[in-house]
Write a protein that holds these residues in place. Structure first.
Motif, PDB file in Angstrom:
ATOM      1  N   PHE A  71       0.815  -1.224   0.000  1.00  0.00           N
ATOM      2  CA  PHE A  71       0.000   0.000   0.000  1.00  0.00           C
ATOM      3  C   PHE A  71       0.844   1.268   0.000  1.00  0.00           C
ATOM      4  CE2 PHE A  71      -2.769  -3.273   1.946  1.00  0.00           C
ATOM      5  CZ  PHE A  71      -3.615  -3.399   0.863  1.00  0.00           C
ATOM      6  N   LYS A  72       2.133   1.086   0.232  1.00  0.00           N
ATOM      7  CA  LYS A  72       3.062   2.181  -0.001  1.00  0.00           C
ATOM      8  C   LYS A  72       3.100   2.398  -1.523  1.00  0.00           C
ATOM      9  CE  LYS A  72       5.983   5.029   1.764  1.00  0.00           C
ATOM     10  NZ  LYS A  72       5.519   6.099   2.635  1.00  0.00           N
ATOM     11  N   ALA A  73       3.231   1.310  -2.253  1.00  0.00           N
ATOM     12  CA  ALA A  73       3.280   1.399  -3.720  1.00  0.00           C
ATOM     13  C   ALA A  73       1.972   1.932  -4.287  1.00  0.00           C
ATOM     14  CB  ALA A  73       3.592   0.021  -4.312  1.00  0.00           C
ATOM     15  N   MET A 165      -4.610  -8.209  -7.475  1.00  0.00           N
ATOM     16  CA  MET A 165      -4.497  -8.578  -8.891  1.00  0.00           C
ATOM     17  C   MET A 165      -3.305  -7.898  -9.546  1.00  0.00           C
ATOM     18  SD  MET A 165      -8.523  -8.959  -9.780  1.00  0.00           S
ATOM     19  CE  MET A 165      -9.224  -7.728  -8.683  1.00  0.00           C
ATOM     20  N   PHE A 166      -3.012  -6.662  -9.126  1.00  0.00           N
ATOM     21  CA  PHE A 166      -1.849  -5.977  -9.711  1.00  0.00           C
ATOM     22  C   PHE A 166      -0.554  -6.679  -9.306  1.00  0.00           C
ATOM     23  CE2 PHE A 166      -4.736  -2.080  -9.183  1.00  0.00           C
ATOM     24  CZ  PHE A 166      -5.318  -2.308 -10.423  1.00  0.00           C
ATOM     25  N   VAL A 167      -0.411  -7.011  -8.024  1.00  0.00           N
ATOM     26  CA  VAL A 167       0.850  -7.622  -7.596  1.00  0.00           C
ATOM     27  C   VAL A 167       1.016  -9.026  -8.192  1.00  0.00           C
ATOM     28  CG1 VAL A 167       0.969  -6.293  -5.451  1.00  0.00           C
ATOM     29  CG2 VAL A 167      -0.012  -8.583  -5.401  1.00  0.00           C
ATOM     30  N   ASN A 168      -0.074  -9.647  -8.595  1.00  0.00           N
ATOM     31  CA  ASN A 168       0.008 -10.978  -9.210  1.00  0.00           C
ATOM     32  C   ASN A 168       0.008 -10.929 -10.727  1.00  0.00           C
ATOM     33  OD1 ASN A 168       0.191 -13.029  -7.189  1.00  0.00           O
ATOM     34  ND2 ASN A 168      -1.873 -12.470  -6.524  1.00  0.00           N
ATOM     35  N   GLN A 326       2.688   0.016 -13.078  1.00  0.00           N
ATOM     36  CA  GLN A 326       3.948   0.767 -13.035  1.00  0.00           C
ATOM     37  C   GLN A 326       4.361   1.082 -11.592  1.00  0.00           C
ATOM     38  OE1 GLN A 326       5.871   1.538 -15.926  1.00  0.00           O
ATOM     39  NE2 GLN A 326       7.334   1.812 -14.253  1.00  0.00           N
ATOM     40  N   ALA A 327       3.395   1.419 -10.762  1.00  0.00           N
ATOM     41  CA  ALA A 327       3.707   1.735  -9.359  1.00  0.00           C
ATOM     42  C   ALA A 327       4.355   0.526  -8.679  1.00  0.00           C
ATOM     43  CB  ALA A 327       2.444   2.135  -8.610  1.00  0.00           C
ATOM     44  N   HIS A 328       3.844  -0.667  -8.960  1.00  0.00           N
ATOM     45  CA  HIS A 328       4.438  -1.857  -8.335  1.00  0.00           C
ATOM     46  C   HIS A 328       5.780  -2.215  -8.970  1.00  0.00           C
ATOM     47  CE1 HIS A 328       1.391  -2.705  -5.390  1.00  0.00           C
ATOM     48  NE2 HIS A 328       0.443  -2.535  -6.303  1.00  0.00           N
ATOM     49  N   ILE A 329       5.957  -1.918 -10.245  1.00  0.00           N
ATOM     50  CA  ILE A 329       7.284  -2.102 -10.846  1.00  0.00           C
ATOM     51  C   ILE A 329       8.279  -1.190 -10.132  1.00  0.00           C
ATOM     52  CG2 ILE A 329       8.677  -1.680 -12.923  1.00  0.00           C
ATOM     53  CD1 ILE A 329       6.199  -2.436 -14.591  1.00  0.00           C
ATOM     54  N   HIS A 331       8.161   0.188  -7.155  1.00  0.00           N
ATOM     55  CA  HIS A 331       8.413  -0.079  -5.733  1.00  0.00           C
ATOM     56  C   HIS A 331       9.036  -1.441  -5.463  1.00  0.00           C
ATOM     57  CE1 HIS A 331       6.018   3.519  -5.075  1.00  0.00           C
ATOM     58  NE2 HIS A 331       6.442   3.516  -3.831  1.00  0.00           N
ATOM     59  N   SER A 332       8.712  -2.443  -6.300  1.00  0.00           N
ATOM     60  CA  SER A 332       9.205  -3.791  -6.001  1.00  0.00           C
ATOM     61  C   SER A 332      10.438  -4.145  -6.822  1.00  0.00           C
ATOM     62  CB  SER A 332       8.117  -4.826  -6.283  1.00  0.00           C
ATOM     63  OG  SER A 332       7.908  -4.942  -7.679  1.00  0.00           O
ATOM     64  N   GLY A 333      10.610  -3.448  -7.943  1.00  0.00           N
ATOM     65  CA  GLY A 333      11.690  -3.824  -8.843  1.00  0.00           C
ATOM     66  C   GLY A 333      11.369  -5.040  -9.691  1.00  0.00           C
ATOM     67  N   ALA A 334      10.185  -5.620  -9.519  1.00  0.00           N
ATOM     68  CA  ALA A 334       9.806  -6.801 -10.309  1.00  0.00           C
ATOM     69  C   ALA A 334       9.462  -6.393 -11.741  1.00  0.00           C
ATOM     70  CB  ALA A 334       8.613  -7.495  -9.659  1.00  0.00           C
ATOM     71  N   ASP A 335       9.623  -7.334 -12.636  1.00  0.00           N
ATOM     72  CA  ASP A 335       9.385  -7.058 -14.049  1.00  0.00           C
ATOM     73  C   ASP A 335       7.943  -7.412 -14.409  1.00  0.00           C
ATOM     74  OD1 ASP A 335       9.474  -6.681 -16.746  1.00  0.00           O
ATOM     75  OD2 ASP A 335      10.681  -8.472 -17.167  1.00  0.00           O
ATOM     76  N   LEU A 336       7.030  -6.514 -14.127  1.00  0.00           N
ATOM     77  CA  LEU A 336       5.610  -6.802 -14.378  1.00  0.00           C
ATOM     78  C   LEU A 336       5.208  -6.323 -15.774  1.00  0.00           C
ATOM     79  CD1 LEU A 336       4.145  -5.599 -10.935  1.00  0.00           C
ATOM     80  CD2 LEU A 336       5.075  -7.835 -11.529  1.00  0.00           C
ATOM     81  N   THR A 337       5.858  -6.906 -16.763  1.00  0.00           N
ATOM     82  CA  THR A 337       5.542  -6.461 -18.122  1.00  0.00           C
ATOM     83  C   THR A 337       5.028  -7.627 -18.946  1.00  0.00           C
ATOM     84  OG1 THR A 337       7.813  -6.907 -18.824  1.00  0.00           O
ATOM     85  CG2 THR A 337       7.303  -4.655 -18.141  1.00  0.00           C
ATOM     86  N   ALA A 338       4.356  -7.265 -20.027  1.00  0.00           N
ATOM     87  CA  ALA A 338       3.972  -8.248 -21.033  1.00  0.00           C
ATOM     88  C   ALA A 338       4.977  -8.133 -22.174  1.00  0.00           C
ATOM     89  CB  ALA A 338       2.572  -7.946 -21.544  1.00  0.00           C
ATOM     90  N   PHE A 339       5.100  -9.183 -22.938  1.00  0.00           N
ATOM     91  CA  PHE A 339       6.042  -9.158 -24.043  1.00  0.00           C
ATOM     92  C   PHE A 339       5.268  -9.183 -25.352  1.00  0.00           C
ATOM     93  CE2 PHE A 339       9.116 -11.023 -27.021  1.00  0.00           C
ATOM     94  CZ  PHE A 339      10.195 -10.168 -26.798  1.00  0.00           C
ATOM     95  N   GLU A 340       5.523  -8.153 -26.175  1.00  0.00           N
ATOM     96  CA  GLU A 340       4.865  -8.128 -27.482  1.00  0.00           C
ATOM     97  C   GLU A 340       5.840  -8.649 -28.521  1.00  0.00           C
ATOM     98  OE1 GLU A 340       2.464  -4.996 -30.316  1.00  0.00           O
ATOM     99  OE2 GLU A 340       4.210  -4.274 -29.210  1.00  0.00           O
ATOM    100  N   ARG A 341       5.489  -9.771 -29.136  1.00  0.00           N
ATOM    101  CA  ARG A 341       6.344 -10.348 -30.162  1.00  0.00           C
ATOM    102  C   ARG A 341       6.044  -9.636 -31.488  1.00  0.00           C
ATOM    103  NH1 ARG A 341       9.508 -14.603 -29.956  1.00  0.00           N
ATOM    104  NH2 ARG A 341       8.772 -15.030 -27.849  1.00  0.00           N
ATOM    105  N   PHE A 342       7.085  -9.104 -32.148  1.00  0.00           N
ATOM    106  CA  PHE A 342       6.866  -8.485 -33.459  1.00  0.00           C
ATOM    107  C   PHE A 342       6.552  -9.564 -34.478  1.00  0.00           C
ATOM    108  CE2 PHE A 342      10.223  -5.339 -31.821  1.00  0.00           C
ATOM    109  CZ  PHE A 342       9.263  -4.545 -31.229  1.00  0.00           C
ATOM    110  N   GLU A 343       5.818  -9.183 -35.525  1.00  0.00           N
ATOM    111  CA  GLU A 343       5.532 -10.184 -36.558  1.00  0.00           C
ATOM    112  C   GLU A 343       6.828 -10.651 -37.206  1.00  0.00           C
ATOM    113  OE1 GLU A 343       2.331  -9.256 -39.160  1.00  0.00           O
ATOM    114  OE2 GLU A 343       1.025  -8.626 -37.494  1.00  0.00           O
ATOM    115  N   GLU A 344       7.722  -9.702 -37.446  1.00  0.00           N
ATOM    116  CA  GLU A 344       9.060 -10.030 -37.941  1.00  0.00           C
ATOM    117  C   GLU A 344      10.059  -9.450 -36.940  1.00  0.00           C
ATOM    118  OE1 GLU A 344       9.999 -10.310 -41.841  1.00  0.00           O
ATOM    119  OE2 GLU A 344       8.203 -11.577 -41.640  1.00  0.00           O
TER     120      GLU A 344
END
Lengths: 565, 565
Positions: A71-73, A165-168, A326-329, A331-344
């Motif tokens: 809740f700090k984050a 849900m955000f932290v997970n 972004q706030a949890h990224i 504050h926690s340093g965790a990599d909470l991102t999705a990966f978008e694969r380019f078509e090429e």
């Protein structure tokens, strides 16, 4: 409808009780009695049906106790507060801004000192005993506690289910096999340590939420199912002031609702409210005005219902951008991102850290390879202009001088990019929705009260009465009662008092139909089914009662049922 | 089965995640992921089916935050504690009795000083850093918090859901129109601020309970439905040491289980465990030994399951006598009694307070009648031997001298008497039950894992696969997926990887059947249904898939289904 009248019915008939009544009760805490619990369960289950089965959202379930960093984050530790004053004599506490409500256009916007001045000027005193009040102090609205013995860890009861849900995010993203968009929901308790709660179910210290978080690609807020509902017309109150009923399509095209996906969930929210029994004519969708919206939200719509209390917020549907994740990224340093694969794969020139083996070898010997790999993984921001850099390998720290690496430009093939997802959040207050359904269902003619609850939320689906509790009528009625119950239908057996009084008891708690076994039933094997709203009756073979009740529950009108027979 | 292996599957596949993982997680707090949540919901709903629909218990829902007097009355404020020691160097905390476990037969029975001596003698040190430990201190295991701003009210998070039902006895008794016996249930969170939780789902700081409280006449512990199950044989471990399988009838006749109603709910508990998929051969019902039983309980049986951790308590079924309700009567002063109406009014000679009008009139004038009525309502205990008595009328106090009343013996017709009900309490740990189901369902052959979950608790009921994600096979598969979903059946659509791998993914999470659409499906409009446990397959018309899946969920075996086709 007058809230006192509804709350009085709720207490008398077992929908709601003030909690801990025998110990003097506690403001803002209610128990759901048997009828309230059944109704609450029905609302939650129907919501799951729409979101989990219908939209394919996953449901998760997190603890309500959470350690402080969460809740700090999220910002709640710093900003989730109200100001209060306390009576020096009797100890009663008040929301400080409420005491100044008539004297200042927006007292909640003042700081402690400013509000203190206003209260002094207007000569505010304790409303209970007339005593002097303290100056306003900030009070964090989270219930605070501590985890573990000894020094313990500071913790709070969650003020919303959303953070779970955000932290997970990463766990859920992996569960869904790394695709966007995906949605998650949580149904459960949340807490808000109100300074002086009023208004029955609207301001509770412990309440129930149903929240959905839809994680979407930041640049793609289209929604395939939008096309199926775009012609639907909703009563919109945009923040431009131009209130009108409008199709979703128009609302999106005229940029009144920011995007398709938001519009879709605004619609789903309206549909849900109507499906569980609210009166569409007493509902509206109000857009937050700019100053009211969280600074990060790009658009937010509240479902409001007209209740005895006035227009009341039941649900908020917001496009929260990337703020929460972004706030949890951060504050926690965790990599909470999705990966978008380019078509090429794309060739991209970028700066990278290039380890210098010649220098690393002599310095780190057997560990040189590990250090080298760690260096290559660093972002160039971390090393530029520094004389040395520290790398951490399983807890062991290595100080690496700048001679061991350089920053070079390199053309690399990259197969995709990382994205911080945006979040569309429909957030429902269960208790408020339940109350709104009661308010919109409450019909009083002279002194006769009927709750016109839809079968889907009615806590009892059918009353079962023997005309007399003897002569075998009770046996037949109990057989019907058992048959309904075994099929999962909540029925209520009642054999005492006049039939009229028994009907009245069921009408008052919203039971859609009543089944009466009379003396003819023994000969013609038929019973009477009475419709709550029309009070009309049909005669049905005993063997068809289950089927008839099921049909009524599935939304077949009583008139159609009468024709079918 | 090895708990590490089960927990690893749970984390990998989305049953359970350590909560707040990105902030380093917190011991004793878990998130239920999508599969765990679905399974937990199923277990709770089936339990409601047995208790609410089947036994006619009412369900209520109370706040988890409760003010101190509730737990003062229940005894938790004074007695719900463990002893801990803390490392002076690193701050790590330990259950003090656990550190002495190998050196003393029953360290939990010692007081702080005695246990401190034992720890000194054995030279206990911090297991993390070898540092010195503090002497043992008592730690109350309730999470403490405060309600409201300013001075606030001390409050706790409930350590069980039961108290909410005890304090609401009168509301529920009235709701049920003043009859005994009646039962109430609550499904929800409870909290226990463990000093150092271990063992995954078995020792949680926040957990889920399903509790039933059956309020019965203190002198009538028969149970009508007992006769339907009295022949059932259960694996009993009585505290006499004479373990054996025994019919309920024998157990009650031999006074091994104290009474019929307790025996009935012991049986229902066993049935529930087996119905949701536990192995009856790895279950037993163990009677508490005298020293283990709460002092007020007259009998208590635990359902225990054999798990990777050893024999583990999942449910307690206790006859708690009048203890709980009486405690709240004593602490709150509320009249939490039931009224037993005699068949015929009885003439009873009893002492009553008789007001003396001649003396009251001059003293209290206009209020004399009210005072007189208040006097007549007093118990004779309150006035005997006193010079005056104070009566309270709507907050106004009247001091009445002894000359205004006398104690007389009087023969009165009384229509009934007040009773403090006895309580039979089946108390279920949801998380432990869920874990036990996973343990008993886990089958590993070489490296291939199958969870043999019963359809009733399987989080996904059917996998739906197109052999290839093209050529129209995907369209057919999606039609089937949609049809199942619309009917409320949770299905999982998967079009990637080999069919074998897709089966394996579903087997590992306990999906009972998988439906595959292949190239033949386009011509013969049929699909393949594969059974998880036998891996045998049948061919079914696409239009019959829903029906077939429903039959499997209703418990029709795969072999019978094959014959039906």
């Amino acid at each position: 409808m007058d809230p006192q009248e509804i709350l009085s019915l709720c207490k008398r008939r077992g929908f709601l009780w003030p909690a801990y009544d025998i110990y003097g009760s506690v403001a803002g805490l209610y128990d759901y009695g048997p009828l309230g619990t059944a109704m609450k369960n029905s609302i939650e289950n129907y919501w799951r049906q729409l979101y989990v089965l219908g939209e394919g959202f996953i449901e998760i379930n997190c603890p309500v106790v959470a350690p402080e960093p969460v809740f700090k984050a999220s910002g709640h530790v710093d900003a989730f507060s109200d100001m209060y004053v306390e009576c020096n004599s009797c100890g009663e506490t008040y929301r400080a801004d409420h005491l100044a409500a008539d004297k200042h256009p927006n007292p909640a916007s003042l700081n402690e000192e400013q509000l203190g001045k206003v209260l002094k000027e207007i000569g505010a005193k304790c409303l209970e005993c007339g005593g002097e009040l303290t100056s306003p102090k900030r009070f964090n609205l989270m219930f605070k506690t501590s985890i573990g013995a000894g020094r313990g860890k500071v913790a709070y009861l969650r003020p919303e289910t959303a953070q779970g849900m955000f932290v997970n995010f990463s766990q859920m993203y992996r569960y869904g096999r790394e695709k966007l968009p995906f949605g998650a929901v949580q149904v459960g308790r949340a807490f808000r340590n109100e300074i002086s709660p009023r208004q029955g179910l609207l301001r509770l210290r412990e309440f129930n939420m149903m929240e959905a978080e839809l994680f979407v690609h930041p640049e793609d807020k289209t929604w395939p199912k939008f096309k199926d509902v775009k012609g639907e017309v909703l009563p919109l109150v945009p923040n431009s002031g131009d209130s009108r009923s409008m199709s979703l399509d128009d609302a999106v095209n005229e940029k009144i609702i920011r995007n398709e996906v938001l519009a879709y969930f605004v619609w789903l929210t309206f549909k849900f409210a109507v499906d569980i029994g609210m009166d569409p004519k007493r509902l509206r969708l109000r857009q937050h005005i700019k100053t009211e919206m969280a600074h990060y939200a790009s658009d937010c719509w509240d479902l409001e219902a007209e209740l005895g209390y006035g227009w009341t917020e039941l649900v908020g549907v917001a496009d929260r951008g990337s703020y929460d994740v972004q706030a949890h990224i951060d504050h926690s340093g965790a990599d909470l991102t999705a990966f978008e694969r380019f078509e090429e794969p794309k060739e991209i020139e970028q700066e990278v850290v290039k380890p210098n083996f010649g220098a690393l070898g002599p310095l780190f010997r057997g560990e040189a390879k590990m250090v080298s790999e760690a260096l290559a993984g660093l972002s160039t921001e971390k090393v530029k202009g520094k004389k040395e850099v520290t790398v951490d390998l399983d807890g062991k720290k290595f100080v690496v001088p700048a001679s061991c690496y350089e920053v070079v430009r390199k053309i690399e093939k990259v197969s995709g990019r990382k994205l911080v997802p945006h979040v569309i959040e429909p957030s429902y207050g269960v208790d408020r929705m339940l109350y709104a359904v009661l308010d919109h269902s409450y019909v009083k003619k002279e002194d006769y009260v009927t709750l016109r609850l839809k079968p889907i939320v009615a806590p009892i689906k059918a009353g079962v009465f023997p005309l007399m509790p003897r002569d075998g009528l009770d046996t037949i009625a109990l057989e019907i009662f058992d048959e309904l119950t075994r099929s999962g239908i909540t029925a209520y057996y009642d054999d005492s008092g006049s039939i009229g009084r028994r009907y009245a008891r069921m009408d008052e708690v919203g039971t859609p139909c009543c089944i009466t076994v009379d003396y003819d039933s023994k000969d013609d094997h038929s019973v009477t089914i009475r419709d709550r709203d029309s009070t009309s009756q049909i005669r049905v073979k005993k063997d068809h009662v289950l089927e008839a009740v099921k049909a009524l529950m599935d939304g077949v009108g009583f008139e159609s049922l009468a024709k079918m027979k």
